[in-house]
Every structure is written in C-alpha cells, then in structure tokens.
Scaffold this active site. Structure first.
Site, PDB file in Angstrom:
ATOM      1  N   ARG A   1      -6.326  12.349  -5.287  1.00 26.48           N
ATOM      2  CA  ARG A   1      -7.493  11.712  -5.149  1.00 26.48           C
ATOM      3  C   ARG A   1      -8.685  12.860  -4.432  1.00 26.48           C
ATOM      4  NH1 ARG A   1     -11.434   9.692  -3.522  1.00 26.48           N
ATOM      5  NH2 ARG A   1     -11.838   7.769  -2.166  1.00 26.48           N
TER       6      ARG A   1
ATOM      7  N   ASP B   1      -6.424  -2.374  -7.741  1.00 24.78           N
ATOM      8  CA  ASP B   1      -7.107  -3.228  -6.794  1.00 24.78           C
ATOM      9  C   ASP B   1      -7.427  -4.466  -7.049  1.00 24.78           C
ATOM     10  OD1 ASP B   1      -8.124  -1.902  -3.942  1.00 24.78           O
ATOM     11  OD2 ASP B   1      -9.551  -3.623  -4.594  1.00 24.78           O
TER      12      ASP B   1
ATOM     13  N   TYR C   1     -15.085 -11.356  -0.302  1.00 26.78           N
ATOM     14  CA  TYR C   1     -15.503  -9.897  -0.640  1.00 26.78           C
ATOM     15  C   TYR C   1     -16.868 -10.093  -1.405  1.00 26.78           C
ATOM     16  CZ  TYR C   1     -11.980  -6.953   1.277  1.00 26.78           C
ATOM     17  OH  TYR C   1     -11.095  -6.593   2.081  1.00 26.78           O
TER      18      TYR C   1
ATOM     19  N   ARG D   1       0.721  -1.342  -0.136  1.00 29.31           N
ATOM     20  CA  ARG D   1      -0.080  -0.042  -0.068  1.00 29.31           C
ATOM     21  C   ARG D   1       0.784   1.140  -0.099  1.00 29.31           C
ATOM     22  NH1 ARG D   1      -5.526  -0.397   1.568  1.00 29.31           N
ATOM     23  NH2 ARG D   1      -6.369  -2.141   0.840  1.00 29.31           N
TER      24      ARG D   1
HETATM   25  O1  CP3 Z   1       0.086  -1.405  -2.442  1.00 33.43           O
HETATM   26  C1  CP3 Z   1      -0.153  -0.364  -3.242  1.00 33.43           C
HETATM   27  O2  CP3 Z   1       0.104   0.649  -3.354  1.00 33.43           O
HETATM   28  C2  CP3 Z   1      -0.785  -0.950  -4.725  1.00 33.43           C
HETATM   29  C3  CP3 Z   1      -2.208  -0.723  -4.738  1.00 33.43           C
HETATM   30  C4  CP3 Z   1      -3.230  -1.691  -4.121  1.00 33.43           C
HETATM   31  C5  CP3 Z   1      -4.476  -0.811  -3.381  1.00 33.43           C
HETATM   32  N1  CP3 Z   1      -5.077  -2.105  -2.951  1.00 33.43           N
HETATM   33  C6  CP3 Z   1      -4.847   0.546  -3.628  1.00 33.43           C
HETATM   34  C7  CP3 Z   1      -6.119   0.868  -2.910  1.00 33.43           C
HETATM   35  C8  CP3 Z   1      -3.215  -3.052  -3.587  1.00 33.43           C
HETATM   36  C9  CP3 Z   1      -1.964  -3.983  -3.801  1.00 33.43           C
HETATM   37  C10 CP3 Z   1      -4.244  -3.355  -2.977  1.00 33.43           C
HETATM   38  C11 CP3 Z   1      -5.040  -4.529  -2.722  1.00 33.43           C
HETATM   39  C12 CP3 Z   1      -6.146  -4.824  -1.832  1.00 33.43           C
HETATM   40  N2  CP3 Z   1      -7.254  -4.196  -2.132  1.00 33.43           N
HETATM   41  C13 CP3 Z   1      -6.105  -5.758  -0.875  1.00 33.43           C
HETATM   42  C14 CP3 Z   1      -5.047  -6.741  -0.432  1.00 33.43           C
HETATM   43  C15 CP3 Z   1      -3.997  -6.106   0.335  1.00 33.43           C
HETATM   44  C16 CP3 Z   1      -4.201  -5.760   1.897  1.00 33.43           C
HETATM   45  O3  CP3 Z   1      -4.119  -4.583   2.228  1.00 33.43           O
HETATM   46  O4  CP3 Z   1      -4.574  -6.703   2.529  1.00 33.43           O
HETATM   47  C17 CP3 Z   1      -7.387  -5.633  -0.391  1.00 33.43           C
HETATM   48  C18 CP3 Z   1      -8.021  -6.557   0.783  1.00 33.43           C
HETATM   49  C19 CP3 Z   1      -8.276  -4.749  -1.052  1.00 33.43           C
HETATM   50  C20 CP3 Z   1      -9.586  -4.145  -1.074  1.00 33.43           C
HETATM   51  C21 CP3 Z   1      -9.807  -2.870  -0.581  1.00 33.43           C
HETATM   52  N3  CP3 Z   1      -9.312  -2.030  -1.556  1.00 33.43           N
HETATM   53  C22 CP3 Z   1     -10.244  -2.381   0.607  1.00 33.43           C
HETATM   54  C23 CP3 Z   1     -10.387  -3.284   1.838  1.00 33.43           C
HETATM   55  C24 CP3 Z   1     -10.060  -0.940   0.645  1.00 33.43           C
HETATM   56  C25 CP3 Z   1     -10.283  -0.077   1.547  1.00 33.43           C
HETATM   57  C26 CP3 Z   1      -9.385   0.050   2.581  1.00 33.43           C
HETATM   58  C27 CP3 Z   1      -9.240   1.542   3.007  1.00 33.43           C
HETATM   59  O5  CP3 Z   1      -8.200   1.844   3.470  1.00 33.43           O
HETATM   60  O6  CP3 Z   1      -9.975   2.366   2.653  1.00 33.43           O
HETATM   61  C28 CP3 Z   1      -9.556  -0.480  -0.977  1.00 33.43           C
HETATM   62  C29 CP3 Z   1      -9.343   0.638  -1.340  1.00 33.43           C
HETATM   63  C30 CP3 Z   1      -7.888   1.143  -1.821  1.00 33.43           C
HETATM   64  N4  CP3 Z   1      -7.098   0.384  -2.481  1.00 33.43           N
HETATM   65  C31 CP3 Z   1      -7.026   2.126  -1.688  1.00 33.43           C
HETATM   66  C32 CP3 Z   1      -6.001   2.263  -2.215  1.00 33.43           C
HETATM   67  C33 CP3 Z   1      -5.176   3.110  -2.222  1.00 33.43           C
HETATM   68  C34 CP3 Z   1      -7.815   3.498  -0.710  1.00 33.43           C
HETATM   69  C35 CP3 Z   1      -8.841   3.979  -1.648  1.00 33.43           C
HETATM   70  C36 CP3 Z   1      -8.937   5.617  -1.537  1.00 33.43           C
HETATM   71  O7  CP3 Z   1      -8.078   6.293  -2.066  1.00 33.43           O
HETATM   72  O8  CP3 Z   1     -10.167   6.015  -0.932  1.00 33.43           O
END
Ligand code: CP3
Length: 337
Positions: free
Chosen positions: A36, A72, A147, A23
C-alpha cells in the site's frame, strides 16, 4: 484442497470450524502496508495482479480457510461515475453525491461486466493459485445507496434516511438500479470463478424492522433470486443481523453472518438448521491480551461445537490498528481446535 468453508456453508462440516475474517486483507497486516505504501488504494483495486497478490496475503501468512477477493463495495458507484476517490484518514469520498430524484434518473447505464472486468481478471488469476475457496462480494443496495447519497462515511445516515422518508419512490428506484447492476456484477464474479459470495449491508443497523423489510430485505431477495441459477452459496451480512435474523432467514440464504451483539448459540436455536451461521467475535477483543482472546475464542468454539453449519468470523471487519500478532493468534487458536 481445503473445503471446510464450503462444507460448512452446506451445513455438512463434520470437522473443525473453518475461519476467515472480514477485512482480512487490510492495513493491520505489515505485508499489506508495504504494498500500500507504493500504490493508492483504488489503483490496487483496479490492477488485477496487485488485487490477486493482496487477496493471497492472509491465506499465505495467517492460514485462513477462505480467501476474499480484494476489492471494494464502492466499485459499483464508481462505475456509475459519481466520482469516487479515497482520502487517507477520511475514507471514501464521492464527488457528486445524489441530491435529487433527477440525479437518480440521470445516472448512466454502464455495462458492469465491461466496466468491472478487472475484477473478473483478478479472480481468474487467483483460482489456480488458491488451495482454499475464493469468496466474491458486493455491497447491499441500501448500504451502497447510502454512500451515493451521503458522499462519505456517515455515523447516522441522516440525509439518506430523510430521503427515504420524504421520497420513498425515488429511493426505491435507486435501490432497484443498484440491485440490477449488482446481479450482473455477482454473475460476472461467479462466471470468473468465485465459489461463494457475501453481501455486505454495513449500515442496515440504522433501519427499523419495517424499514429493513421494505428497503433492504426486498433487494437482498431480488439479488438472491437473480443469482439463484448459478448455484453458488450466498452469505448475508448486516450490522444488525442479530436483530434482523428472522427476516433474513425467510429468504433462505446459505448463511447469515452475525454481528457481535448476539449470542450465537441462541441464534442457532431460532435460525433453521439448513442455514449456516458465521461470526461473531467482537473485533475489539483483538485489542486484548492473549489470554482474553483465547478465552473468548474458545467459549465461542465450545458453544458451536459439533455444528455442521458454523463458520468462525468476527462480528464486523478487522480494524487497521488491531495488532497483527493477535490476529495470527486468533487464527491459530481456531485451527488447533
Ligand atoms: O475483507 C477483505 O479483506 C476484502 C476486501 C474488502 C475491502 N472493503 C477492502 C478495503 C471488503 C470486503 C470491503 C467492503 C467494504 N468497503 C464495506 C463493507 C464491509 C464493512 O466493513 O462494513 C464498506 C462499507 C466499504 C467502504 C469502504 N472502503 C470504507 C468505509 C473504507 C475506508 C475504511 C477505512 O478503514 O479507512 C474503504 C477502504 C478499504 N476497503 C480499505 C480496504 C483494505 C482500506 C484502504 C486503504 O488501504 O487505505
């Protein structure tokens, strides 16, 4: 070209340990928040130019040794048309979660290389700009399925586990469908230019040993076999990887990304030396004052010193409210080894 990360994946790194962070392109970064503020999250994912720009942020501003594609894991359910959107403050929401075995049978059969071609476009834009390797990724079938069943993030996956227990057959059908699409998806990413892939099983920690073997490891294996001919290193990450490490090692990934519960030095003694280890600083350490961050980071580096197959990372992803300057400090400490 900085190839420390790829060398470490081959367990051939004779220099300092490379660092990247799960992340790493996210809301803790002011530069991310600025972009964003103008675009909804999924629009950024769908737009190859924006996705490429965001992928570059941590490379440019923090100086990490690898880039991970901004996207994602839930783009696969989106292609399966279950109605994905993201709500600020809640996270991902699926409008039509799976409820019956008939819902699984009724899922469409998308051409993933067509439906997700915006990801390949982002990768093609990125490769010529990057001087560090680019990591592609996907979700593990178990986590993606959870999910699709829960419809949103859940702490204990009650509905998913109950389905798994009551009707394992249809649960396997779902896992297999997701696995096949995931193989196509990773193939597409590799063909477009990613130099390594990471598979995220963020919810595997809710599984018992036996359940992990049956419902997760089986599909990790299927995916690794599916992309084997492409000769690109694969990293397996689970929450719970320290518990399941010996099972993960059986299927010979290039690397295992370890959660923060484990003592990495002990893990190195039990995981075969041809498998690299990645991890495993507790992300919450990044809320601590500088001295503690430095002490914890140095202790991990010292323990893994001289390891040709070690990649510095966190035990899970960076959280949005972690102070940016602490992340910068961490990267600097690792780079100054
Ligand atoms: O690592 C990186 O920087 C690459 C990008 C990346 C994102 N999601 C961007 C993201 C990666 C590798 C993921 C994987 C992901 N997405 C996982 C597995 C990794 C982990 O952390 O366990 C999961 C479970 C998801 C599903 C997901 N996407 C969730 C649960 C959320 C919300 C979480 C939150 O913090 O609000 C997301 C959104 C998400 N994916 C964001 C980002 C940068 C935040 C979105 C925003 O800007 O509002």
């Amino acid at each position: 070209m900085n190839d420390l990360f790829l060398k470490a994946l081959r367990c051939e790194n004779r220099s300092r340990a490379p660092i990247w962070l799960m992340r790493q392109a996210g809301r803790y970064m002011p530069q991310y928040r600025a972009i964003r503020a103008k675009h909804p999250f999924l629009d950024m994912v769908h737009d190859p130019e924006l996705a490429a720009e965001v992928t570059m942020l941590p490379v440019k501003h923090l100086g990490v040794d690898a880039a991970i594609l901004f996207s994602d894991i839930l783009v696969i359910p989106e292609a399966l048309r279950v109605g994905l959107h993201f709500d600020d403050g809640i996270g991902p929401i699926i409008d039509r979660p799976l409820q019956t075995a008939a819902d699984i049978d009724a899922l469409p059969k998308p051409d993933i290389k067509e439906a997700l071609q915006y990801v390949a476009q982002a990768i093609r834009l990125l490769r010529p700009q990057l001087k560090v390797p680019l990591i592609g990724f996907c979700g593990a079938p178990f986590t993606v399925a959870s999910y699709m069943i829960e419809g949103k993030s859940s702490k204990d996956l009650r509905t998913t586990k109950q389905w798994m227990m009551k009707d394992p057959k249809s649960f396997h059908t779902l896992l297999e469908k997701i696995s096949r699409l995931t193989i196509d998806y990773l193939e597409m990413q590799i063909e477009a230019g990613v130099q390594a892939v990471q598979i995220f099983d963020s919810w595997a920690n809710v599984l018992s040993h036996g359940q992990f073997r049956e419902f997760s490891l089986t599909y990790f294996k299927m995916i690794l076999e599916g992309i084997k001919s492409k000769n690109v290193p694969a990293i397996l990450f689970c929450r719970g990887s320290s518990v399941f490490a010996s099972q993960l090692a059986e299927i010979q990934p290039s690397a295992i990304s370890v959660d923060w519960n484990a003592d990495l030095m002990q893990m190195r003694k039990v995981i075969p030396r041809n498998i690299a280890l990645q991890g495993n600083l507790d992300p919450d350490v990044l809320y601590a004052p500088y001295d503690l961050i430095k002490r914890e980071t140095k202790a991990l580096l010292k323990g893994m010193k001289g390891e040709p197959g070690y990649i510095f990372n966190l035990g899970h992803g960076l959280l949005p409210d972690i102070p940016y300057e602490n992340v910068q400090a961490l990267v600097d400490i690792v780079r100054q080894q």
